[in-house]
Design a protein around this motif. Structure first.
Motif, short mmCIF file in Angstrom:
data_model
loop_
_atom_site.label_atom_id
_atom_site.label_comp_id
_atom_site.label_asym_id
_atom_site.label_seq_id
_atom_site.Cartn_x
_atom_site.Cartn_y
_atom_site.Cartn_z
N VAL B 265 0.84 -1.21 0.00
CA VAL B 265 0.00 0.00 0.00
C VAL B 265 0.88 1.26 0.00
N ILE B 266 2.01 1.20 0.72
CA ILE B 266 2.92 2.35 0.69
C ILE B 266 3.47 2.54 -0.72
N GLY B 267 3.73 1.43 -1.41
CA GLY B 267 4.17 1.51 -2.80
C GLY B 267 3.11 2.18 -3.67
N VAL B 268 1.86 1.84 -3.43
CA VAL B 268 0.77 2.44 -4.18
C VAL B 268 0.77 3.96 -3.95
N SER B 328 -3.33 2.10 4.69
CA SER B 328 -2.30 1.15 5.10
C SER B 328 -2.38 0.90 6.60
N VAL B 329 -2.76 1.93 7.35
CA VAL B 329 -2.95 1.75 8.79
C VAL B 329 -4.13 0.82 9.03
N ARG B 330 -5.17 0.98 8.20
CA ARG B 330 -6.36 0.13 8.38
C ARG B 330 -6.01 -1.33 8.10
N VAL B 331 -5.21 -1.54 7.05
CA VAL B 331 -4.76 -2.90 6.75
C VAL B 331 -4.09 -3.49 7.98
N ARG B 333 -4.50 -2.44 11.11
CA ARG B 333 -5.32 -2.49 12.31
C ARG B 333 -6.48 -3.47 12.18
N ALA B 334 -6.84 -3.74 10.92
CA ALA B 334 -8.04 -4.56 10.70
C ALA B 334 -7.96 -5.85 11.49
N ARG B 335 -6.74 -6.40 11.59
CA ARG B 335 -6.64 -7.70 12.25
C ARG B 335 -6.52 -7.58 13.76
N ARG B 336 -6.38 -6.36 14.24
CA ARG B 336 -6.19 -6.20 15.67
C ARG B 336 -7.50 -6.08 16.44
#
Lengths: 331, 661, 383
Positions: B265-268, B328-331, B333-336
């Motif tokens: 996502v950072i690459g995007v 990217s943060v959501r990616v 955090r989603a699993r947390r």
């Protein structure tokens, strides 16, 4: 077509109610629907329709933009053409003749190499006659300097003033500022062959060149550089041309040995061969299009200084000059 | 192997002495041999090589209608890309399907962008996105903004479609990585001006060429970063999967990709930023949108209008940046989130939001007021007038001051340094540079340097290349000076960081064409102006890297230093900077590369040398070959400087690690 | 704290049969590992894993090293200087018996982690053989190797190697998932092993929400989930706090009792090795230094290196009576209490000191020797 009932995929009570409520309240205030205006906006003027698409190259200087604005306006509103302006560099525009994507160039400054390649060799383009504008290239100084040192306008005296023009870029010599590398220039050869104690420095773009002249006049800083007319900027700051040795026929035949002023350019129009043979009324328009430097300056000023849109600037001039326009439209 | 080890260990203490000796030899050689073998070439002169490159270009043009490569390959690509772009344009920016307006009007776009950003990121960035897009409309640039949006979106889509798989492949396979890396270097450092004209020959004038020009510059970041992300997967986790008997594709799908998601996502994000930086240049080949506004106002020196367009680009960039960062943060955090209640609330809220968005889409499809951005509120003109007023004032009142400053720097620093580089015999400078590369880096670095320099000699543009090198190095010094001062300041204070960072973002994304005119007014058409423009563009990167590096110094060490009674100055000079050596080297590396990417812009404002050669090659048919050669020379300078600074960086990193242990 | 039964389990392949010499002097052949190996294969149950002349060399032309007589013999440092290659594992041979806990111990850089990875070819060995129940793993094709990893041998890693994006239950059942087990079977089995390792209640947590010790329990559960025959442990507890480490060691011991798997356990911690290992292999610079029970290592160090290692070990905690008993002398009064030869000294101290007479060491009704106050005190005083 959207329907308000089909908005929510699986209407939950809350979501559905909120959406429906919003939809109702918003569509209630309604207003004109898109379809209503379609008829009016789509076809301007009494289009005959046989014109079709007209791909017009628009090169990146205001004078050209003025030409293009007026021709596009007339083609659209009087001939019913679908004008597709293509904002391109000169070289790419010529290239477009070959790939069939450009129909016409409206203000061509010489470019013998491109003419040779596309007109003589590949035969994809052809001359469509003069625009009526005369292009004058030369060395110019800001007006304050011409007033201060009138003799500076004679090239014989340039060496006397060389140190006046010295800058950080010219290494102790006088600086002659050149602009866009796309423009015809013999300045390096001129400096050498006239024995001038000057160095040509390349500003690299027209914007940098004009800014430099504007700044020079504003802060009364001596400067000499390459410039040309017609150009809208001359209306803001009337630069004064320096007299180089007079141009004589073929004195510029060998680029490295040039020691004379630039010739006057009869700016011309170039069209693609395909376009010329298409029988499009737009071709006739381009072929007939002709006006004066003053005409161009009027439109250019509207665009550059009064900040009118191309269309508005063109309309203003066309409305004021029906005779000229009608002459273009005559077969 | 052993000889390298010798260089690494044995010569270390004498490294400084050797560099000094080399510099002395250079100075002596310069004094004695001044002006000999400088390989200078006039602005309009060309070499046989340049002529041959020209012929090549002509051959392409002449054969494009018969060559099968064109008929079955390039033309197909062009068609697909054209269709994609036309489709996206017809959604948001261009009249389509017999309607006088695009399918989705302004209200729909604002709602969709806001909702999408919220769904991908969070509510805050959703509001930011909606506000940002509305602001573009309020500036009176809705149509142009949407054209830019559509074009950028198409370019980014294609870049991701090609780039992510390629990056993953390069991440999995060393061989692919080795092949891809130099190609990416090339794509990123070759100035766009060089291939702009040939591109229209291959892909014709139209959206495809603009998209592909953007793509060439914008795809490398996502490829590199995706590969990096894949490579970064913890070795033990991979081993664990392997030890459980996972196949390669299982490992890729279930382990590597999920772990690399955030990095990708950072690459995007980086790819979007790169794509937006191409907006102005793409306008040179008829790309519609904000870039055209910038170029058009440049013709009449209308700084205010150019600023309007530039501001819209900056806002679009910032919106995209914040949204992808939030995503990217959501990616992550989603699993947390283990407690499921907020997730459910969010889901319902999103559903409502989706419904509202759908209504907005419908309205903007149906009603004129929601389709065409209202012109009642004109925010653009006041901003434009203010920008003009500020630049006019600065030009009038500051130009004497700035001009003196320019003279000072040029005469005392740039001129002597440039003379040292350009007026030395080429072979002397060649030997000295290779020597420095060997000592500062490694034997490998020296070989690369020698190869690059030899090829530069081959391009026939040695003199120009050395002029450009001088300006590049001076600009980098300025970048690093700014980077140190502001970077340390930001690194030490979160508050300062919060204030300065948006300014840096703006400086980085504002198209340089917007500020070229005032810069020329302030510093005249000169090499200095080119340097100044490069500093504006490159300094933000260096500053951010240094700030992050300083902020990352371990709090324990800082605590220890403070406990020992260090003053702030002592903490900075004795703890924070020495511990950030690796970061500083990285900042220098990035600073150099960014400065180098502005060489062409420098050529537009009096920078001369390679930048001018490239512009001239674009503008004049006869100079195309020379422009291409100049582009190559820039690439070579870039690779050389990159490899040297990278090896210095890894050395510095090693020292830092050493310090840390 | 120690569990004597660990050390007295029967049918150890390395049982010192030289005990009959009835002398406290160390039997020569005990020190010679080749002779030990020879005895191990004779008559003992077939080994689960048999490693034979295993080499792992890193570097260009690594293949050439094991083939060259001259290079084979070079110490690691000289080999590096001569060829640029690093020999991580040199000519290693050993067997692991079914149900055995086999510990490989060495300092960092000794090659022990490389060795354990060579067993399932996570690292491709350079030369030699690794037999799993008689089949050479090194000859296996990719498919059967994968099958082996999926069903027969599982591994636990030092830094856990968990998948951070999956919940505990999904991590545990990951091995089952990639073998293609159904969802129901997976969740059922996951629940079982999670319960087994004491993680019930944490099924839907993410790894980074757990402490290090709990994360390693997940790693353990993941390895157990596939019900493999052999478990490989690569320094599984060295990243954990001492207290948690002790808990986990006990956990392994408990699991070993409950599920009875064969285990190969890598560690750099001697006390851990002594606590867990039925037998211990000591590695140094890629080579085998000594292999034997804890008592053998402490009682008969092969060289100064091992001796240095075991110096700090309380001998009474490790040595068995067999190692300290003396031959019966004519004036010995043989009516004292009887002990088996594998009883750890510490367990017998009280009995010896309280008894008037030396205690008898008896195996299968045969009197092997006696232990008196002098012998006991010699050991206890030393440690």
């Amino acid at each position: 077509m959207f329907r308000t009932t089909g908005i929510t995929p699986r209407p939950r009570a809350v979501a559905g109610l909120a959406a429906a409520g919003l939809a109702l309240s918003l569509s209630a205030c309604g207003g004109a629907k898109v379809g209503d205006t379609a008829a009016g906006a789509q076809s301007g003027g009494g289009a005959s329709g046989k014109c079709g698409t007209f791909n017009l190259a628009v090169n990146a200087w205001v004078g050209y933009e003025a030409d293009a604005a007026v021709v596009a306006y007339v083609a659209k509103h009087k001939l019913g053409c679908k004008v597709v302006p293509k904002n391109l560099d000169e070289q790419v525009s010529w290239q477009g003749f070959g790939t069939g994507e450009v129909d016409a160039i409206l203000e061509n400054w010489g470019h013998d190499d491109l003419a040779k390649k596309y007109i003589t060799e590949q035969k994809v383009a052809q001359d469509a006659g003069p625009t009526g504008n005369i292009g004058v290239i030369g060395w110019y100084v800001p007006p304050f300097l011409a007033k201060q040192h009138p003799d500076i306008l004679d090239w014989h005296n340039l060496n006397k003033y060389a140190n006046l023009f010295a800058t950080s870029e010219s290494g102790g010599k006088g600086q002659v500022l050149d602009g866009d590398p796309g423009f015809v220039t013999n300045d390096a050869a001129l400096v050498k062959n006239l024995g001038l104690d000057y160095k040509v420095v390349y500003a690299g773009s027209e914007a940098a060149l004009i800014t430099s002249f504007r700044q020079a006049e504003q802060s009364k800083k001596p400067m000499i550089g390459y410039f040309y007319s017609p150009q809208w900027f001359l209306a803001e700051v009337p630069l004064v041309k320096v007299n180089l040795p007079k141009y004589t026929k073929n004195c510029d035949a060998v680029p490295a040995k040039v020691a004379c002023d630039y010739p006057e350019y009869n700016l011309n129009k170039v069209v693609s061969t395909k376009f010329a043979q298409s029988g499009s009324p737009a071709y006739q328009l381009v072929k007939n299009f002709k006006w004066t430097n003053e005409d161009q300056n009027v439109v250019a000023r509207s665009i550059a200084q009064d900040k009118l849109s191309d269309e508005a600037a063109a309309k203003k001039w066309v409305d004021a000059n029906p005779d000229k326009v009608n002459a273009w439209l005559a077969d | 192997m052993t000889s390298i080890a010798l260089v690494r260990t044995g010569i270390r203490p004498f490294r400084g002495a050797i560099v000094t000796a080399l510099l002395l030899v250079w100075l002596v050689g310069f004094t004695v041999l001044h002006g000999q073998d400088t390989l200078a070439l006039g602005a309009a002169d060309t070499t046989p090589l340049h002529g041959r490159l020209n012929d090549l270009n002509d051959a392409v043009g002449a054969n494009r209608n018969s060559n099968p490569l064109f008929l079955y390959f390039f033309n197909e690509i062009r068609l697909v890309v054209d269709q994609l772009t036309t489709f996206i344009s017809s959604l948001v920016s261009q009249p389509a399907f017999g309607r006088p307006v695009p399918l989705i009007g302004w209200l729909g776009v604002v709602a969709l962008v806001g909702f999408g950003s919220w769904a991908l990121g969070n509510l805050k960035v959703g509001l930011l996105a909606a506000a940002g897009f509305t602001f573009m409309g309020l500036q009176g640039l809705w149509q142009q903004s949407m054209d830019t949006f559509a074009l950028t979106l198409s370019a980014v889509l294609v870049a991701l479609l090609v780039g992510i798989p390629l990056g993953i492949w390069a991440g999995v396979s060393d061989r692919v990585n080795r092949i891809v890396t130099p190609v990416l270097d090339f794509m990123q450092t070759m100035p766009t001006f060089v291939y702009l004209a040939p591109l229209t020959l291959v892909f014709l004038i139209g959206p495809a060429s603009a998209v592909i020009a953007t793509l060439i510059y914008a795809a490398p970041p996502v490829i590199r970063i995706a590969a990096h992300g894949i490579r970064q997967s913890p070795k033990e986790t991979l081993e664990a999967a392997q030890s459980l008997g996972a196949t390669r594709s299982q490992t890729l799908r279930q382990v590597m990709l999920p772990l690399a998601k955030r990095t990708i996502v950072i690459g995007v994000n980086q790819t979007i930023m790169a794509a937006l930086s191409m907006v102005t240049i793409a306008a040179l080949i008829d790309a519609p949108g904000l870039g055209r506004v910038v170029l058009r106002s440049l013709q009449s020196l209308d700084v205010g209008t150019a600023f309007n367009a530039g501001l819209s680009i900056v806002i679009m960039a910032i919106v995209f940046d914040r949204v992808t960062t939030a995503a990217s943060v959501r990616v992550e955090r989603a699993r947390r989130t283990t407690s499921r209640i907020p997730a459910r609330v969010r889901k319902v809220a999103l559903l409502v939001g989706g419904a509202v968005t759908a209504v907005c889409l419908y309205l903007s499809y149906t009603f004129v007021w929601a389709a065409e951005f209202p012109t009642d509120f004109d925010v653009g003109s006041p901003i434009s007038r203010a920008a003009s007023a500020v630049t006019d004032w600065a030009q009038l009142h500051l130009s004497a001051l700035t001009s003196d400053f320019k003279e000072l720097v040029t005469n005392s620093l740039l001129n002597p340094f440039q003379s040292l580089l350009t007026d030395s015999p080429w072979w002397l400078l060649f030997a000295v540079l290779v020597g420095i590369a060997a000592v500062a880096g490694s034997v490998r670095t020296a070989v690369t340097t020698a190869l690059c320099l030899a090829l530069i000699v081959g391009t026939g543009l040695w003199f120009d290349a050395m002029t450009t090198l001088a300006a590049t190095l001076v600009a980098t010094v300025a970048v690093m000076a700014l980077g140190l001062v502001l970077g340390v300041w930001m690194g030490r204070s979160v508050r300062v960081d919060r204030v300065i960072r948006p300014v840096l973002d703006a400086a980085q994304t504002m198209p340089s064409f917007v500020y070229l005119v005032p810069f020329v007014a302030l510093f005249a058409a000169s090499r200095f102006t080119g340097i100044a423009a490069a500093v504006v563009y490159a300094a933000p990167v260096a500053i951010k890297i240094i700030a992050d590096g300083i902020a990352a110094v371990s709090p324990t060490t800082m605590e220890a230093a403070t406990a020992a009674g260090s003053s702030s100055w002592q903490v900075i000079t004795k703890v924070q900077l020495p511990m950030s050596l690796g970061t500083l080297a990285l900042a220098m590396n990035q600073g150099l590369i960014y400065v180098l990417s502005m060489v062409v812009v420098g050529g537009l404002v009096g920078g001369g040398a390679l930048g001018y050669d490239v512009v001239a090659g674009f503008r004049q048919n006869a100079l195309f070959g020379k422009g291409l050669a100049a582009g190559l020379a820039i690439v070579l300078l870039g690779i050389m400087l990159d490899r040297i600074t990278q090896s210095v960086a890894s050395r510095a990193q090693a020292t830092t690690d050493h310090v840390r242990h | 704290m120690t569990i004597p039964s660990q050390f007295t389990e029967p049918a150890q392949s390395s049982e010192p049969s030289a005990g009959e010499t009835m002398t406290t002097a160390i039997p020569e052949e005990l020190v010679q590992s080749p002779s030990l190996e020879a005895k191990a294969t004779a008559g003992a149950p077939a080994p689960v894993i048999s490693v034979q002349n295993l080499w792992k060399v890193f570097g260009a032309n690594a293949d050439g090293v094991p083939r060259s007589e001259e290079l084979r013999a070079l110490p690691r440092k000289e080999l590096k200087q001569r060829t640029g290659c690093v020999a991580a594992v040199c000519d290693l041979s050993f067997d692991v018996a079914p149900g055995e806990v086999f510990v490989v111990m060495g300092l960092s850089g000794s090659g022990k982690s490389t060795l354990v990875r060579c067993l399932t070819r996570l690292i491709e060995p350079t030369a030699g053989r690794v037999l799993f129940k008689g089949d050479d793993i090194l000859q296996a094709n990719e498919r059967s190797l994968r099958e082996l990893r999926r069903h027969n041998i599982a591994m636990v890693f030092q830094h856990f190697g968990l998948l951070p994006h999956r919940r505990v239950a999904d991590n545990v059942s990951y091995g089952l998932e990639i073998r293609g087990a159904g969802k129901k079977e997976r969740s059922q089995r996951a629940a079982e092993v999670i319960d087994l390792v004491g993680l019930s209640g944490y099924e839907s947590s993410f790894p980074d929400q757990l402490s290090g010790g709990m994360q390693q329990r997940v790693g353990l559960a993941r390895a157990l989930a596939g019900d493999p025959e052999v478990l490989l442990f690569d320094e599984p507890f060295s990243a954990l706090d001492p207290l948690i480490r002790r808990d986990m060691q006990n956990e392994v011991i408990r699991l070993h009792h409950e599920v009875g798997k064969t285990m190969v356990f890598i560690t750099h911690d001697l006390s851990e090795a002594l606590k867990l290992g039925d037998r211990i292999l000591i590695m140094r610079d890629g080579r085998l230094v000594q292999v034997g029970t804890g008592a053998e290592l402490v009682g008969a160090p092969a060289d100064d290196y091992v001796r240095d290692f075991v110096r700090e070990v309380p001998r009474s905690h490790v040595l068995t009576l067999r190692w300290i008993m003396r031959p019966v002398q004519p004036d010995d009064q043989l009516d004292g209490p009887e002990f088996g030869p594998e009883v750890v000294v510490r367990e017998a101290v009280r009995a010896v000191l309280e008894s008037e007479r030396p205690i008898k060491v008896v195996e299968d009704g045969r009197l092997l020797g006696v232990v008196g106050n002098a012998e006991i005190l010699a050991v206890v005083a030393e440690s």
